[in-house]
Design a protein around this motif. Structure first.
Motif, PDB file in Angstrom:
ATOM      1  N   LEU A  83     -26.589   6.303 -31.671  1.00 55.29           N
ATOM      2  CA  LEU A  83     -26.022   6.759 -30.403  1.00 55.29           C
ATOM      3  C   LEU A  83     -25.623   8.221 -30.533  1.00 55.29           C
ATOM      4  O   LEU A  83     -24.881   8.609 -31.441  1.00 55.29           O
ATOM      5  CB  LEU A  83     -24.794   5.920 -30.039  1.00 55.29           C
ATOM      6  CG  LEU A  83     -24.127   6.284 -28.714  1.00 55.29           C
ATOM      7  CD1 LEU A  83     -25.031   5.928 -27.542  1.00 55.29           C
ATOM      8  CD2 LEU A  83     -22.770   5.589 -28.586  1.00 55.29           C
ATOM      9  N   THR A 112     -20.871  -3.286 -35.410  1.00 55.60           N
ATOM     10  CA  THR A 112     -20.546  -2.816 -34.063  1.00 55.60           C
ATOM     11  C   THR A 112     -19.533  -1.676 -34.142  1.00 55.60           C
ATOM     12  O   THR A 112     -19.538  -0.774 -33.293  1.00 55.60           O
ATOM     13  CB  THR A 112     -19.970  -3.962 -33.219  1.00 55.60           C
ATOM     14  OG1 THR A 112     -18.838  -4.540 -33.903  1.00 55.60           O
ATOM     15  CG2 THR A 112     -21.006  -5.056 -32.993  1.00 55.60           C
ATOM     16  N   LEU A 135     -22.874  -0.046 -24.178  1.00 55.63           N
ATOM     17  CA  LEU A 135     -22.621  -0.473 -25.553  1.00 55.63           C
ATOM     18  C   LEU A 135     -21.991  -1.856 -25.604  1.00 55.63           C
ATOM     19  O   LEU A 135     -22.319  -2.676 -26.470  1.00 55.63           O
ATOM     20  CB  LEU A 135     -21.708   0.527 -26.258  1.00 55.63           C
ATOM     21  CG  LEU A 135     -22.377   1.719 -26.949  1.00 55.63           C
ATOM     22  CD1 LEU A 135     -21.332   2.557 -27.656  1.00 55.63           C
ATOM     23  CD2 LEU A 135     -23.448   1.268 -27.931  1.00 55.63           C
ATOM     24  N   HIS A 183     -23.383  -5.067 -27.691  1.00 54.01           N
ATOM     25  CA  HIS A 183     -22.577  -5.706 -28.726  1.00 54.01           C
ATOM     26  C   HIS A 183     -22.171  -7.133 -28.387  1.00 54.01           C
ATOM     27  O   HIS A 183     -22.009  -7.960 -29.284  1.00 54.01           O
ATOM     28  CB  HIS A 183     -21.301  -4.891 -28.975  1.00 54.01           C
ATOM     29  CG  HIS A 183     -21.558  -3.566 -29.605  1.00 54.01           C
ATOM     30  ND1 HIS A 183     -20.552  -2.635 -29.822  1.00 54.01           N
ATOM     31  CD2 HIS A 183     -22.692  -2.994 -30.080  1.00 54.01           C
ATOM     32  CE1 HIS A 183     -21.069  -1.554 -30.392  1.00 54.01           C
ATOM     33  NE2 HIS A 183     -22.366  -1.745 -30.550  1.00 54.01           N
ATOM     34  N   HIS A 222     -26.861  -0.263 -32.196  1.00 51.50           N
ATOM     35  CA  HIS A 222     -27.803   0.798 -31.868  1.00 51.50           C
ATOM     36  C   HIS A 222     -28.137   1.677 -33.076  1.00 51.50           C
ATOM     37  O   HIS A 222     -29.284   2.008 -33.319  1.00 51.50           O
ATOM     38  CB  HIS A 222     -27.236   1.661 -30.729  1.00 51.50           C
ATOM     39  CG  HIS A 222     -28.210   2.623 -30.153  1.00 51.50           C
ATOM     40  ND1 HIS A 222     -28.505   3.839 -30.753  1.00 51.50           N
ATOM     41  CD2 HIS A 222     -28.974   2.565 -29.042  1.00 51.50           C
ATOM     42  CE1 HIS A 222     -29.400   4.478 -30.031  1.00 51.50           C
ATOM     43  NE2 HIS A 222     -29.702   3.736 -28.980  1.00 51.50           N
ATOM     44  N   ASP A 235     -21.101   1.762 -34.368  1.00 50.71           N
ATOM     45  CA  ASP A 235     -21.456   2.259 -33.035  1.00 50.71           C
ATOM     46  C   ASP A 235     -20.225   2.808 -32.316  1.00 50.71           C
ATOM     47  O   ASP A 235     -20.306   3.798 -31.585  1.00 50.71           O
ATOM     48  CB  ASP A 235     -22.081   1.148 -32.192  1.00 50.71           C
ATOM     49  CG  ASP A 235     -23.579   1.030 -32.397  1.00 50.71           C
ATOM     50  OD1 ASP A 235     -24.149   1.860 -33.120  1.00 50.71           O
ATOM     51  OD2 ASP A 235     -24.187   0.098 -31.832  1.00 50.71           O
TER      52      ASP A 235
END
Length: 401
Positions: A210, A265, A194, A198, A207, A268
């Motif tokens: 996730l 971000t 990740l 990012h 994503h 996520d």
């Protein structure tokens, strides 16, 4: 003179000319046929040897771009899968079926075949092609090749013999095969993948889906994040966006994304926090049941934390294999990741630092979606969710991988 001699004398030159022309035409035609045949042979050999193919794609800004990708022709894939035999089928999602294949050199592959009737799948296919072609990381699933031939559109991935993470942690028998050291290695691998998306990749990538079924495990149980059909890219310093069409899976989506379509971000990071709780507890956040209360997994973890009993969250099958201080730290980090406000959640680079150190951590604030299933707040939440376009089974959910 005889009649034949008179005819030969009269028409002889014409006959000779006709014969010469016919011979010349035959030679020219033969040369052209040989040339055409040679050209086709060379072209076919070039296609077979050529390692790259080009796919045209409209990017998020509507600009056209050509993507160089590894290429396999349809006949090779048909041979590798025994013409997509049923016993080679690994699973099926909204995009279409996934088959296992073996190339002539013995390499095992997983072929994601786009369903011709899946309009949404086509967009996800193009998006995944564009993103995976530019991503290289040990904790991201590797694209081996692609195939676009006629109406067939396929992505060819490395084969993951140990299926997806959910097939282990949510299975009462297989979960015993994952001791704490293996689970911690999986947690750290997902975090590194990740962080790359990012921060360290050529594009800033969110994503947006996730979850445990989108984390695949290789032969050594190393995690690899998959399914980039719902992912979004940003350039420059941009790190958040808004959408009217929500893609993802209930139970993993951040509050601001599920309710308002705002993703970043940090959305996520929220999903990672949920995944972290599931890996520790062996329980699903969505559908979590406890005989003494109606809270979801987030609520249960929050209650245990505030009552000073966080270690009760640990999966019973871990037994004595877990390092309690390490587990406690991971629970703490998970609660930091699922905080209600995105600004309060740490970045993935900060998460990696926290996982690898013993420094003091900030106290987590109340998490998002901390609610009881029968509460009015829960009812309000579910009613707001109806218009969302949610994929309970998305691109790389392989039940038998």
């Amino acid at each position: 003179m005889s009649t034949s001699e008179l005819l030969e004398e009269k028409h002889g030159p014409k006959i000779k000319i006709a014969v010469s022309v016919a011979a010349a035409l035959a030679v020219v035609s033969g040369t052209l046929l040989v040339g055409l045949f040679t050209y086709r042979i060379r072209t076919n050999l070039k296609v077979k040897k050529e390692p790259k193919g080009i796919i045209s794609h409209q990017n998020n800004e509507g600009q056209k771009e050509d993507l160089e990708l590894p290429f396999l022709d349809l006949s090779t894939i048909v041979g590798a899968t025994d013409n997509f035999a049923l016993n080679n089928k690994l699973g099926e999602g909204g995009f279409g079926p996934v088959h296992k294949g073996i190339l002539e050199d013995g390499q095992e592959i997983a072929i994601k075949r786009l369903s011709r009737s899946s309009g949404q799948g086509l967009n996800e296919f193009k998006n995944e092609v564009r993103l995976i072609a530019k991503l290289q990381h040990r904790n991201l699933v590797k694209l081996v090749a692609c195939c676009v031939q006629g109406e067939e559109k396929m992505l060819v991935y490395e084969y993951m013999p140990n299926k997806s993470l959910d097939s282990f942690i949510f299975d009462q028998t297989k979960s015993k095969l994952l001791d704490w050291s293996m689970r911690f290695n999986i947690i750290c691998g997902i975090a590194r993948g990740l962080q790359y998306l990012h921060q360290d990749s050529r594009l800033r990538i969110i994503h947006r889906d996730l979850k445990a079924s989108n984390v695949l495990l290789d032969s050594e149980m190393n995690p690899k994040i998959s399914d980039f059909g719902a992912a979004r890219t940003f350039g420059g310093d941009q790190s958040e966006g808004n959408t009217k069409r929500v893609f993802g899976t209930y139970g993993y989506m951040a509050p601001e994304y599920a309710l308002d379509g705002q993703f970043s971000t940090k959305s996520d990071v929220f999903s990672f926090g949920i995944l972290l709780l599931e890996i520790i507890s062996g329980k699903k956040n969505r559908g979590f049941f406890h005989p003494n209360h109606s809270h979801n997994l987030i609520g249960y973890a929050w209650i245990l934390w505030n009552e000073g009993r966080p270690l009760e969250l640990i999966d019973e099958c871990l037994g004595q294999s877990s390092t309690l201080s390490e587990v406690l730290r991971c629970i703490h980090i998970s609660l930091l990741c699922v905080q209600q406000c995105p600004e309060d959640r740490p970045s993935m680079s900060s998460v990696i630092v926290m996982l690898g150190s013993e420094s003091a951590l900030p106290h987590p604030r109340q998490p998002g979606f901390y609610l009881e299933k029968n509460s009015n707040e829960a009812h309000c939440f579910s009613s707001k969710q109806e218009p969302s376009s949610t994929n309970e089974i998305t691109i790389t959910l392989l039940e038998a991988r």
